[in-house]
Design a protein around this motif. Structure first.
Motif, short mmCIF file in Angstrom:
data_model
loop_
_atom_site.label_atom_id
_atom_site.label_comp_id
_atom_site.label_asym_id
_atom_site.label_seq_id
_atom_site.Cartn_x
_atom_site.Cartn_y
_atom_site.Cartn_z
N PRO A 1 23.69 -2.02 25.56
CA PRO A 1 24.50 -2.13 24.34
C PRO A 1 23.74 -2.72 23.15
CG PRO A 1 25.74 -2.90 26.24
CD PRO A 1 24.33 -2.69 26.70
N MET A 2 22.64 -3.43 23.39
CA MET A 2 21.88 -4.02 22.30
C MET A 2 20.75 -3.12 21.83
SD MET A 2 23.60 -6.63 21.77
CE MET A 2 22.58 -7.51 20.58
N ASN A 3 20.58 -1.97 22.46
CA ASN A 3 19.50 -1.06 22.10
C ASN A 3 19.86 -0.21 20.89
OD1 ASN A 3 17.18 -1.42 23.56
ND2 ASN A 3 17.69 0.08 25.12
N LYS A 4 18.85 0.15 20.14
CA LYS A 4 19.00 1.24 19.20
C LYS A 4 18.90 2.54 19.98
CE LYS A 4 17.00 -1.15 15.19
NZ LYS A 4 16.73 -2.48 15.80
N ILE A 5 19.73 3.51 19.60
CA ILE A 5 19.72 4.83 20.23
C ILE A 5 19.14 5.80 19.21
CG2 ILE A 5 21.10 6.63 21.32
CD1 ILE A 5 23.21 4.48 21.91
N LEU A 6 18.02 6.41 19.56
CA LEU A 6 17.25 7.23 18.62
C LEU A 6 17.23 8.67 19.13
CD1 LEU A 6 14.38 4.62 18.36
CD2 LEU A 6 16.34 4.85 16.82
N ILE A 7 17.92 9.54 18.39
CA ILE A 7 18.15 10.91 18.85
C ILE A 7 17.38 11.88 17.95
CG2 ILE A 7 19.90 12.68 19.24
CD1 ILE A 7 21.91 10.36 19.54
N TYR A 8 16.62 12.76 18.58
CA TYR A 8 15.89 13.75 17.80
C TYR A 8 15.84 15.08 18.54
CZ TYR A 8 11.61 13.02 20.66
OH TYR A 8 10.69 12.95 21.69
N GLY A 9 15.37 16.10 17.86
CA GLY A 9 15.32 17.44 18.45
C GLY A 9 15.13 18.46 17.36
N ALA A 10 14.86 19.68 17.76
CA ALA A 10 14.70 20.77 16.81
C ALA A 10 16.03 21.09 16.13
CB ALA A 10 14.16 22.02 17.51
N PRO A 11 16.00 21.62 14.92
CA PRO A 11 17.25 22.02 14.26
C PRO A 11 18.06 22.98 15.14
CG PRO A 11 15.45 22.04 12.69
CD PRO A 11 14.82 21.81 14.04
N GLY A 12 19.36 22.76 15.18
CA GLY A 12 20.24 23.62 15.95
C GLY A 12 20.33 23.29 17.42
N SER A 13 19.62 22.25 17.86
CA SER A 13 19.67 21.89 19.28
C SER A 13 20.96 21.17 19.64
CB SER A 13 18.47 21.01 19.65
OG SER A 13 18.49 19.80 18.92
N GLY A 14 21.58 20.53 18.65
CA GLY A 14 22.83 19.82 18.89
C GLY A 14 22.72 18.31 18.80
N LYS A 15 21.66 17.82 18.21
CA LYS A 15 21.45 16.36 18.14
C LYS A 15 22.52 15.67 17.31
CE LYS A 15 18.00 17.02 14.52
NZ LYS A 15 18.22 18.50 14.53
N THR A 16 23.02 16.31 16.27
CA THR A 16 24.07 15.69 15.46
C THR A 16 25.35 15.55 16.27
OG1 THR A 16 23.14 16.60 13.43
CG2 THR A 16 25.43 15.90 13.35
N THR A 17 25.69 16.57 17.05
CA THR A 17 26.87 16.50 17.90
C THR A 17 26.76 15.35 18.89
OG1 THR A 17 27.14 18.88 17.71
CG2 THR A 17 28.30 17.80 19.51
N LEU A 18 25.60 15.22 19.50
CA LEU A 18 25.41 14.14 20.46
C LEU A 18 25.51 12.78 19.78
CD1 LEU A 18 24.81 13.08 23.25
CD2 LEU A 18 22.37 13.42 22.81
N SER A 19 24.92 12.65 18.61
CA SER A 19 24.96 11.36 17.92
C SER A 19 26.40 10.99 17.56
CB SER A 19 24.09 11.40 16.66
OG SER A 19 24.61 12.27 15.68
N LEU A 20 27.19 11.96 17.17
CA LEU A 20 28.59 11.70 16.85
C LEU A 20 29.38 11.28 18.08
CD1 LEU A 20 29.21 14.64 14.39
CD2 LEU A 20 29.23 12.21 13.80
N GLU A 21 29.10 11.94 19.20
CA GLU A 21 29.79 11.58 20.44
C GLU A 21 29.43 10.16 20.87
OE1 GLU A 21 32.32 11.93 23.64
OE2 GLU A 21 32.09 13.23 21.90
N LEU A 22 28.17 9.80 20.75
CA LEU A 22 27.75 8.45 21.13
C LEU A 22 28.31 7.41 20.17
CD1 LEU A 22 24.04 9.02 22.21
CD2 LEU A 22 26.06 8.77 23.65
N GLN A 23 28.40 7.76 18.89
CA GLN A 23 29.00 6.83 17.94
C GLN A 23 30.46 6.58 18.28
OE1 GLN A 23 29.99 8.10 13.98
NE2 GLN A 23 29.26 6.18 13.10
#
Length: 201
Positions: free
Chosen positions: A20-42
């Protein structure tokens, strides 16, 4: 910044323990779905979320003109065009150039959050950010599925078709690169309900 109630898109399957104290750093190629994952984790962790477009458009582009630094004005997928034709070499050079230009903004933004943060960006550099949190690379191995996701919010054109080929080159590069760092590689398989149940705090 994205509000916690942002709209979700393509879901994921993921098994990972996150401090819970970690930063979560999400990356990937455009269109891979990284924004969706970041929203779900948020939504699950209620961490602040910083997205790539915010850093580039709201921060970097207000400090530098296109003439001063063209690589804060282009995305990773188009940056190869600054070097010439679509080749693997030029795509890789473009990705690295965007990373280098955006690195100070990534570091400055991360410094604002001493513990909890989700950051999502195509241009995150594992060599730079790996010491600061949990790195998650989102990939879509199936090219047809990736194509569908990429064009979900983009118009078809000859240029976009070419840029999608660059996107696939970027994804292959990121997968190879991830082996050098402590990166969790997540395959987007479309199962958002399983995502929440597989996260273990």
């Amino acid at each position: 910044m994205r509000d916690p109630d942002g709209t979700l898109g393509t879901p994921f399957r993921l098994t990972i323990i996150i401090d819970p104290m970690n930063k979560i750093l999400i990356y990937g190629a455009p269109g891979s779905g990284k924004t969706t994952l970041s929203l779900e984790l948020q939504k699950k962790f209620h961490y602040p979320l910083v997205e790539a477009d915010f850093l580039r458009e709201v921060v970097a582009q207000k400090e530098k003109t296109r003439e001063e630094d063209p690589f804060v004005w282009v995305g990773t997928k188009e940056a190869y065009r600054e070097f010439g034709k679509l080749t693997e070499e030029n795509v890789t050079k473009g990705l690295r150039a965007v990373r280098n230009s955006m690195a100070p903004y990534v570091e400055n933004e991360m410094a604002k959050y001493p513990d909890k943060l989700i950051m999502e960006a195509a241009f995150l550099n594992p060599a730079l950010v790996a010491p600061h949190g949990k790195l998650i690379l989102v990939v879509t191995p199936d090219e047809k599925k990736h194509y569908s996701q990429y064009f979900k919010h983009r118009e078809h054109s000859d240029l976009q078709e070419e840029i999608f080929r660059a996107v696939r080159i970027i994804q292959d590069y990121l997968i190879r690169e991830a082996k050098e760092y402590q990166v969790v590689v997540v395959e987007n398989d479309g199962d958002v309900e399983q995502l929440a149940s597989r996260l273990d705090l």
